[in-house]
Design an enzyme around this catalytic site. Structure first.
Site, PDB file in Angstrom:
ATOM      1  N   HIS A 308       0.867  -1.194   0.000  1.00 43.67           N
ATOM      2  CA  HIS A 308       0.000   0.000   0.000  1.00 43.67           C
ATOM      3  C   HIS A 308       0.894   1.232   0.000  1.00 43.67           C
ATOM      4  O   HIS A 308       1.967   1.229   0.590  1.00 43.67           O
ATOM      5  CB  HIS A 308      -0.892   0.014   1.259  1.00 43.67           C
ATOM      6  CG  HIS A 308      -2.054   0.917   1.134  1.00 43.67           C
ATOM      7  ND1 HIS A 308      -1.968   2.260   1.394  1.00 43.67           N
ATOM      8  CD2 HIS A 308      -3.323   0.676   0.741  1.00 43.67           C
ATOM      9  CE1 HIS A 308      -3.157   2.814   1.190  1.00 43.67           C
ATOM     10  NE2 HIS A 308      -3.983   1.877   0.780  1.00 43.67           N
ATOM     11  N   ASP A 366      -7.962  -5.254  -0.092  1.00 48.13           N
ATOM     12  CA  ASP A 366      -8.417  -6.101  -1.207  1.00 48.13           C
ATOM     13  C   ASP A 366      -8.069  -7.567  -1.023  1.00 48.13           C
ATOM     14  O   ASP A 366      -8.503  -8.406  -1.803  1.00 48.13           O
ATOM     15  CB  ASP A 366      -7.806  -5.590  -2.512  1.00 48.13           C
ATOM     16  CG  ASP A 366      -8.322  -4.202  -2.833  1.00 48.13           C
ATOM     17  OD1 ASP A 366      -7.520  -3.254  -2.910  1.00 48.13           O
ATOM     18  OD2 ASP A 366      -9.547  -4.062  -2.956  1.00 48.13           O
TER      19      ASP A 366
END
Ligand code: SDX
Length: 431
Positions: A308, A366
């Protein structure tokens, strides 16, 4: 914006400039470089905005090192456990948790705007049945500006309010219609006696041939997935919506731009890509092969659902999502789901691998969402549309915040030009 009490001094050649420093409620100090070019004749360079604040905001805060995510100050774990999506929508839009009466009014407002103009059904019929639902959503949401002319004038606060409610209320209907269209089943109209998440599940999975009863545990899991995806600071799609809106574009066009950006596999498309990766891995014994590929600089493959831009710790949403995955799969009697087993073993092996530990690559939102969505019966092509549905309130909240900023200017980045210097045109006969 808070007054600055500190300054940074920058010396460039014979010029020295004083740049104000702002101290935020939370997070690192921010150097105000708005006058840098005028005072020192230089630009800053930050292509991926890794060190650049594009705006000031009061909506969402992320501490990537600590794995913290708050909406208007409330931690995502508490909101996921104690609140529900429409209450989080109210919080994001208005800045405070609603009173019982405010919540009742807001939910009634959303519920009574879930249908779309009947003539918009024709838009769906212009698409191929095998079109990706995200392509359909981009098209249909953009086309809303061709129908709802009475809520496109962003200078009118009332029209901004109407557009906000219309988008939040109609996204589940549009997403469900995109799904039904892709599988050749008839559209299902929303019902006003169902909550937001139950309505969406029914619009996706019911058929005229039989009754459909929403399982409250699946509805709760769906609502929690919406909450976990609601907003996330200035991510790529939110920044897209802000940039589109800075030109004065209408809200439906701006949200369609956000949907388009979210579709990318590095962003919201990662949930679909992640599940496809887990299926390609197939069995735990193949995990080392894929981890080796992810570490290979010559291989473009990356572990989808890992890493991320901001989180250099666990994504707190992934933690909640993992708990939800266990609950939903146990409910559905598929707790031994082979994909879930691969996911849990992959997470274990990746986190034990120095490459991922050193680069602080942890599972993100996700990683587990696709497992739940597949267990609930959604095809992978519907994962990102569900992300877009949930993120609409975040896009709208940030869009409204920007429009209320008296300092709003059109977003227009500069560049580091490295092309050809000025040169004369050469006639073709002389080339
Ligand atoms: C979302 O911004 C948001 O808030 C987004 C989001 C939201 O709610 O809006 O949180 C939603 O988009 C979550 C992210 C979903 N994407 C994925 O899961 C795709 C896989 N992840 C990566 O593509 C990547 O981690 C990004 C795009 C998410 C972040 O990339 P960055 O911050 O630009 O980091 P990077 O690409 O510069 O990577 C840093 C290093 C690189 O190695 P070096 O060049 O330093 O040697 O880490 C490596 C990368 O190669 N790396 C990975 C990796 N992610 C980064 N290596 C293997 N697998 C990965 N997944």
């Amino acid at each position: 914006m808070a007054e600055s009490t500190k300054h940074a001094t920058l010396t460039i050649g014979d010029k020295t400039v004083e740049l104000p420093i702002f101290t935020p409620t939370a997070g690192p100090d921010v150097i105000d470089i708005r006058k840098l070019y005028a005072q020192a004749g230089v630009f800053t360079y930050d292509p991926g905005f890794t060190s650049t604040a594009s705006c000031d905001s009061t909506i969402t805060f992320i501490d990537g090192d600590e794995g913290i995510l708050t909406h208007r100050g409330y931690a995502i774990g508490e909101l996921a456990e104690k609140s529900h999506y429409l209450e989080v929508c109210y919080l994001l839009l208005n800045g405070e948790l609603p009173s019982p009466a405010e919540l009742e009014d807001f939910e009634a407002l959303v519920t009574n705007h879930t249908m779309i103009h009947e003539q918009m059904h024709n838009f769906f019929r212009g698409f191929r049945r095998d079109a990706h639902p995200m392509a359909t959503m981009v098209g249909v949401v953009g086309a809303m500006s061709a129908f709802y002319h009475d809520s496109t004038d962003i200078a009118d606060p009332w029209q901004r309010e109407v557009a906000s409610i219309r988008l939040i209320a109609k996204m589940p209907t549009i997403a469900a219609m995109a799904y039904k269209y892709s599988i050749g089943q008839p559209f299902v109209y929303p019902r006003n006696d169902l909550d937001y998440a139950s309505n969406f599940l029914r619009m996706c999975f019911s058929v005229p041939a039989e009754d459909y009863v929403v399982d409250p545990i699946l509805s709760r899991a769906m609502d929690r997935i919406f909450t976990l995806h609601a907003d996330h600071e200035q991510n790529a799609s939110t920044s897209t919506v802000r940039l589109a809106s800075s030109s004065g574009a209408n809200p439906f066009a701006c949200i369609a731009a956000g949907i388009a950006c979210l579709w990318g596999p590095a962003h919201g498309g990662a949930n679909q890509a992640c599940l496809e990766m887990l299926k390609e891995i197939g069995t735990p014994d193949r995990i080392p092969e894929f981890i080796a590929r992810a570490k290979d600089k010559n291989d473009p493959f990356r572990l989808m659902g890992f890493g991320h831009r901001v989180y250099k710790n666990f994504d707190p949403r992934a933690t909640v999502m993992k708990q939800s995955a266990d609950e939903v799969l146990e409910l559905l009697g598929v707790e031994n789901n082979p994909i879930l087993q691969v996911a849990k073993e992959l997470e274990k092996q990746a986190l034990e691998d120095p490459y991922f530990a050193d680069k602080k690559l942890f599972p993100n939102v996700d990683f587990y969402s696709g497992i739940i969505l597949e267990a609930m019966g959604f095809p992978t092509s519907m994962f990102t549309p569900i992300f877009a549905l949930a993120r609409t309130v975040g896009w709208i909240s940030q869009w409204k915040e920007q429009l209320n900023d008296p300092q709003l200017k059109i977003g227009r980045p500069r560049q580091l030009y490295q092309g050809a210097d000025l040169r004369a045109y050469v006639d073709i006969e002389k080339r």
